[in-house]
Motif scaffolding. Structure first.
Motif, PDB file in Angstrom:
ATOM      1  N   TYR A  60       0.808  -1.223   0.000  1.00  0.00           N
ATOM      2  CA  TYR A  60       0.000   0.000   0.000  1.00  0.00           C
ATOM      3  C   TYR A  60       0.841   1.272   0.000  1.00  0.00           C
ATOM      4  O   TYR A  60       0.431   2.303  -0.535  1.00  0.00           O
ATOM      5  N   CYS A  98      -2.967  -8.332 -12.937  1.00  0.00           N
ATOM      6  CA  CYS A  98      -3.893  -8.656 -11.843  1.00  0.00           C
ATOM      7  C   CYS A  98      -4.807  -7.469 -11.539  1.00  0.00           C
ATOM      8  O   CYS A  98      -6.013  -7.631 -11.305  1.00  0.00           O
ATOM      9  N   GLU A  99      -4.210  -6.278 -11.528  1.00  0.00           N
ATOM     10  CA  GLU A  99      -5.011  -5.074 -11.272  1.00  0.00           C
ATOM     11  C   GLU A  99      -6.021  -4.848 -12.390  1.00  0.00           C
ATOM     12  O   GLU A  99      -7.184  -4.485 -12.139  1.00  0.00           O
ATOM     13  N   GLY A 105      -9.070  -6.881 -12.060  1.00  0.00           N
ATOM     14  CA  GLY A 105      -9.920  -6.567 -10.914  1.00  0.00           C
ATOM     15  C   GLY A 105      -9.743  -7.496  -9.734  1.00  0.00           C
ATOM     16  O   GLY A 105     -10.647  -7.617  -8.888  1.00  0.00           O
ATOM     17  N   ILE A 106      -8.589  -8.166  -9.647  1.00  0.00           N
ATOM     18  CA  ILE A 106      -8.328  -9.068  -8.518  1.00  0.00           C
ATOM     19  C   ILE A 106      -8.155  -8.244  -7.246  1.00  0.00           C
ATOM     20  O   ILE A 106      -7.496  -7.201  -7.242  1.00  0.00           O
ATOM     21  N   SER A 107      -8.753  -8.699  -6.149  1.00  0.00           N
ATOM     22  CA  SER A 107      -8.733  -7.947  -4.887  1.00  0.00           C
ATOM     23  C   SER A 107      -7.316  -7.824  -4.347  1.00  0.00           C
ATOM     24  O   SER A 107      -6.430  -8.627  -4.669  1.00  0.00           O
ATOM     25  N   ASP A 108      -7.135  -6.827  -3.474  1.00  0.00           N
ATOM     26  CA  ASP A 108      -5.808  -6.584  -2.894  1.00  0.00           C
ATOM     27  C   ASP A 108      -5.316  -7.786  -2.092  1.00  0.00           C
ATOM     28  O   ASP A 108      -4.150  -8.184  -2.187  1.00  0.00           O
ATOM     29  N   MET A 109      -6.202  -8.361  -1.250  1.00  0.00           N
ATOM     30  CA  MET A 109      -5.791  -9.493  -0.413  1.00  0.00           C
ATOM     31  C   MET A 109      -5.374 -10.686  -1.275  1.00  0.00           C
ATOM     32  O   MET A 109      -4.413 -11.387  -0.969  1.00  0.00           O
ATOM     33  N   ARG A 110      -6.096 -10.907  -2.366  1.00  0.00           N
ATOM     34  CA  ARG A 110      -5.757 -12.015  -3.256  1.00  0.00           C
ATOM     35  C   ARG A 110      -4.416 -11.753  -3.950  1.00  0.00           C
ATOM     36  O   ARG A 110      -3.609 -12.664  -4.121  1.00  0.00           O
ATOM     37  N   ARG A 111      -4.187 -10.519  -4.331  1.00  0.00           N
ATOM     38  CA  ARG A 111      -2.907 -10.183  -4.961  1.00  0.00           C
ATOM     39  C   ARG A 111      -1.747 -10.370  -3.988  1.00  0.00           C
ATOM     40  O   ARG A 111      -0.675 -10.863  -4.354  1.00  0.00           O
TER      41      ARG A 111
END
Length: 289
Positions: A113, A183-184, A187-193
């Protein structure tokens, strides 16, 4: 034929192959397995327990009945040595697991982040790294006691910044890679990334740190026990067994009190360090031939 098989190996297959080529690292691994096996089996198979006392045979030198002698209240030293090894090694594992969990989570958040989260976590890490180590341990132990859970907490909370910085640095590099941009875009979520695409690529560095960290924790426990801040007797650890030999008379005349645990600490720490170096060489792509 061998080269064609190696070309089809996975990343971890290559790591294991290179590690197995390192004779010193493998020897260290086998010695550690032997020590762990003895720590498990000897207290189970021995006719004595860590509480069994024999005042008629106290302070006895090694003999056929007691292979490493007895202590001042007649307890068998070989049972206490390997039971103490259980406590020391389990404590080291618990500390490393806890500090790696804290460090990996905070380091991942900080590196992924950035911004204010990075500033807050890194400043917090610097605060913990600036604590006077011994004074912090003395304060916590004086307030909460020197039980095993408290010792695990103290050693982990003072050590997590190191692995957090390693993870943060790796993720700062990895998050700029093309596959992370893909990945971004998907639309893959932050936690999954973080947990599926970033942390698996950092895992190798965490494993190396954990292996080297085991040696550090064993030495830290020994130091704290020598200062009277380790695990409280009568529960034996390698550290507090050496602490009992602070008396000059014991050092000069009762070598079986302190030399066996000292040898176990030396061998364990040396093996963890050599194994950690070997794993670092195996994981480093520059070492690949």
């Amino acid at each position: 034929m061998g080269k064609s098989i190696r070309k089809n190996q996975s990343y971890w297959g290559e790591v294991i192959y290179r590690l197995r080529k390192n004779r010193m690292a493998m020897l260290s691994l086998y010695l550690l397995i032997a020590i762990i096996g003895l720590c498990i089996l000897v207290p189970m198979l021995s006719p004595y327990s860590i509480e069994t006392t024999d005042m008629q045979n106290r302070d006895q030198s090694p003999s056929a009945k007691h292979w490493l002698g007895t202590d001042k209240i007649g307890r068998d030293m070989i049972v206490r040595l390997f039971y103490g090894g259980r406590i020391s090694l389990l404590l080291a594992i618990a500390v490393v697991v806890l500090e790696c969990f804290i460090g990996v989570v905070l380091g991942s958040i900080s590196g992924f982040y950035g911004g204010m989260a990075d500033v807050v976590i890194m400043r917090l890490a610097e605060i913990f790294m600036s604590f006077p180590y011994v004074i912090f341990c003395i304060t916590v132990v004086a307030v909460f006691g020197n039980s095993v859970p408290i010792l695990i907490f103290v050693l982990a909370i003072i050590s997590w910044p190191s692995i957090a910085r390693i993870v943060r640095g790796q993720i700062l590099t990895l998050r700029e890679m093309e596959y992370m941009e893909a990945c971004e875009a998907l639309g893959i979520s932050d936690m999954r990334r973080i947990f599926k695409h970033l942390l698996p690529n950092v895992l190798a560095y965490v494993i190396v740190y954990a292996t080297l960290g085991m040696a550090t924790v064993i030495l830290a426990e020994t130091t704290l026990s020598f200062l009277g801040l380790g695990v409280s007797p009568p529960t034996p650890t390698w550290g507090n067994m050496i602490q009992e030999a602070r008396n000059t008379l014991i050092i000069q005349q009762k070598w079986w009190y302190w030399i066996p645990p000292g040898i176990c600490i030396f061998i364990s720490v040396m093996c963890f360090n050599i194994l950690g170096d070997g794993m670092r060489d195996a994981i480093d792509p520059k070492m690949k031939r």
